[in-house]
Design an enzyme around this catalytic site. Structure first.
Site, PDB file in Angstrom:
ATOM      1  N   CYS A   1       0.871  -1.184   0.000  1.00 46.71           N
ATOM      2  CA  CYS A   1       0.000   0.000   0.000  1.00 46.71           C
ATOM      3  C   CYS A   1       0.903   1.228   0.000  1.00 46.71           C
ATOM      4  O   CYS A   1       1.613   1.479   0.976  1.00 46.71           O
ATOM      5  CB  CYS A   1      -0.887  -0.033   1.240  1.00 46.71           C
ATOM      6  SG  CYS A   1      -2.020   1.350   1.344  1.00 46.71           S
TER       7      CYS A   1
ATOM      8  N   GLU B   1     -10.386   0.041  -6.311  1.00 42.11           N
ATOM      9  CA  GLU B   1      -9.411  -0.812  -5.631  1.00 42.11           C
ATOM     10  C   GLU B   1      -9.957  -2.200  -5.288  1.00 42.11           C
ATOM     11  O   GLU B   1     -11.090  -2.328  -4.795  1.00 42.11           O
ATOM     12  CB  GLU B   1      -8.940  -0.152  -4.324  1.00 42.11           C
ATOM     13  CG  GLU B   1      -7.859   0.865  -4.511  1.00 42.11           C
ATOM     14  CD  GLU B   1      -7.175   1.173  -3.199  1.00 42.11           C
ATOM     15  OE1 GLU B   1      -6.964   0.246  -2.390  1.00 42.11           O
ATOM     16  OE2 GLU B   1      -6.861   2.358  -2.982  1.00 42.11           O
TER      17      GLU B   1
ATOM     18  N   CYS C   1      -4.635   6.087  -4.679  1.00 38.57           N
ATOM     19  CA  CYS C   1      -3.982   4.783  -4.553  1.00 38.57           C
ATOM     20  C   CYS C   1      -2.520   4.967  -4.941  1.00 38.57           C
ATOM     21  O   CYS C   1      -2.223   5.314  -6.095  1.00 38.57           O
ATOM     22  CB  CYS C   1      -4.673   3.773  -5.471  1.00 38.57           C
ATOM     23  SG  CYS C   1      -3.959   2.130  -5.413  1.00 38.57           S
ATOM     24  N   GLY C   2      -1.622   4.765  -3.981  1.00 38.65           N
ATOM     25  CA  GLY C   2      -0.208   5.024  -4.248  1.00 38.65           C
ATOM     26  C   GLY C   2       0.397   4.018  -5.202  1.00 38.65           C
ATOM     27  O   GLY C   2       1.079   4.384  -6.177  1.00 38.65           O
TER      28      GLY C   2
HETATM   29  N1  LIG Z   1      -4.481   2.167  -1.525  1.00 40.52           N
HETATM   30  C1  LIG Z   1      -3.269   1.392  -1.653  1.00 40.52           C
HETATM   31  C2  LIG Z   1      -3.422   0.221  -2.547  1.00 40.52           C
HETATM   32  C3  LIG Z   1      -4.050  -0.841  -1.854  1.00 40.52           C
HETATM   33  C4  LIG Z   1      -4.095  -1.963  -2.779  1.00 40.52           C
HETATM   34  C5  LIG Z   1      -5.115  -2.962  -2.355  1.00 40.52           C
HETATM   35  N2  LIG Z   1      -6.458  -2.477  -2.662  1.00 40.52           N
HETATM   36  C6  LIG Z   1      -4.867  -4.276  -3.034  1.00 40.52           C
HETATM   37  O1  LIG Z   1      -5.669  -5.180  -2.827  1.00 40.52           O
HETATM   38  O2  LIG Z   1      -3.851  -4.389  -3.752  1.00 40.52           O
HETATM   39  C7  LIG Z   1      -2.098   2.205  -2.130  1.00 40.52           C
HETATM   40  O3  LIG Z   1      -2.048   3.379  -1.807  1.00 40.52           O
HETATM   41  O4  LIG Z   1      -1.227   1.620  -2.803  1.00 40.52           O
END
Ligand SMILES: N[C@H](CCC[C@H](N)C(=O)O)C(=O)O
Length: 318
Positions: free
Chosen positions: A81, A206, A215-216
């Protein structure tokens, strides 16, 4: 049970301090914590645990003091994340566990180096992207795209909508995408991208959450897919605009660096009666659902039990 609320460009998290690894975190408790009506409300949970106290971090014990245990809002476990690790690192410094500077943090996607100044934006070495064979047909916002599959430790499918601009992107109905389950057996994060004068704008649906403000790892996947398409590859620095704010992604021959804010919002205490309520009857953890109540991309949330065990309840003081 103490918690801290934080966010990175509107991607928000419940931080659970658990240095000694005493806390059990079943999917049902994660879902309850993330629920925006009956819980604290968040896109995910970040459990803060010493690598020495966390079996999933065993291989990193000699290198990284801390392990980031990230969970999606539906209770599923994800590898990485990008917004979350910035907030995680900001918490370690703010709580006095670590000094500002360079931190090495263990994650399910491997070790990540994070630069945490005393204040301001945090940078993360996200590791190199992995381009999977593509393109892959993904249907979202009522259109089929030839999506670019990119892994940043977690899976992404990048959909370029070059005929649209940021205003049209904002108006799209971004509901559950359709993608080939045989290609993304564990689900996938899906990004819809449009060009902007300074880079790209994106929205993201996501895996295990639904649409988030940011989402990073998704911003990294989008930036490298765009740079590869536009310029052939690194070096590149891409401004990625998301509903929750702007992230900067640098891509050189060695790795991808993600830079952006990491904000701690509040501190709180979970009331024992609420914890007892959400623990629910044994087996209550039958199906993962996202905060909207629709079934998430059904992934078994690994390593969780139907409800907090007696030890888990004891640790939580309930
Ligand atoms: N919000 C997160 C990504 C989470 C990814 C998650 N949703 C998954 O199952 O890969 C970020 O900032 O990267």
């Amino acid at each position: 049970m103490r918690y801290v609320k934080g966010h990175g460009t509107g991607n928000d998290f419940v931080i659970l301090p658990d240095a000694d690894g005493d806390l059990e975190l079943p999917a049902a408790l994660v879902r309850a914590l993330c629920h925006r009506g009956t819980g604290i409300g968040a896109d995910g949970v970040l459990r803060v645990v010493l690598s020495a106290a966390e079996p999933a971090a065993e291989q990193f014990r000699g290198e990284a003091r801390w392990f980031m245990d990230y969970r999606n809002a539906d209770g599923s476990v994800a590898e990485m994340c990008g917004n979350g690790i910035r907030v995680f690192a900001r918490y370690l410094v703010d709580a006095g566990y670590e000094a500002a500077g360079t931190l090495l943090i263990a994650t399910r996607a491997g070790l990540r180096t994070v630069e945490v100044p005393p204040a301001g934006d945090v940078s993360v070495d996200m590791g190199p992207p992995e381009f999977a064979p593509g393109p892959v047909p993904v249907t979202v916002v009522g259109r089929e795209f030839a999506a670019v599959p990119v892994s940043m430790g977690n899976p992404h499918a990048v959909c370029f909508a070059d005929d649209l601009g940021p205003a049209q992107l904002a108006g799209l109905d971004l509901r559950a995408p359709v993608y080939p389950a045989e290609i993304f057996a564990d689900g996938v994060n899906v990004e819809v991208v449009v060009p902007t004068p300074g880079g790209v704008a994106m929205r993201v649906f996501e895996r295990g959450v639904g649409e988030t403000a940011s989402c990073g790892t998704g911003a990294c996947a989008v930036a490298v897919a765009w740079a590869a398409r536009e310029g052939g590859g690194p070096p590149a620095e891409v401004q990625v605009d998301l509903p929750g704010g702007r992230l900067t992604v640098g891509w050189d021959e060695r790795t991808v660096v993600l830079r952006g804010p990491a904000v701690l919002v509040s501190d709180g205490v979970l009331r024992p009666e609420w914890l007892r309520l959400v623990a629910g009857p044994p087996g209550a953890d039958a199906a993962a659902t996202d905060p909207a109540g629709t079934d998430a991309a059904g992934r078994e949330a690994a390593g969780t039990e139907a409800a907090p065990s007696a030890a888990g309840r004891a640790a939580a003081g309930v």
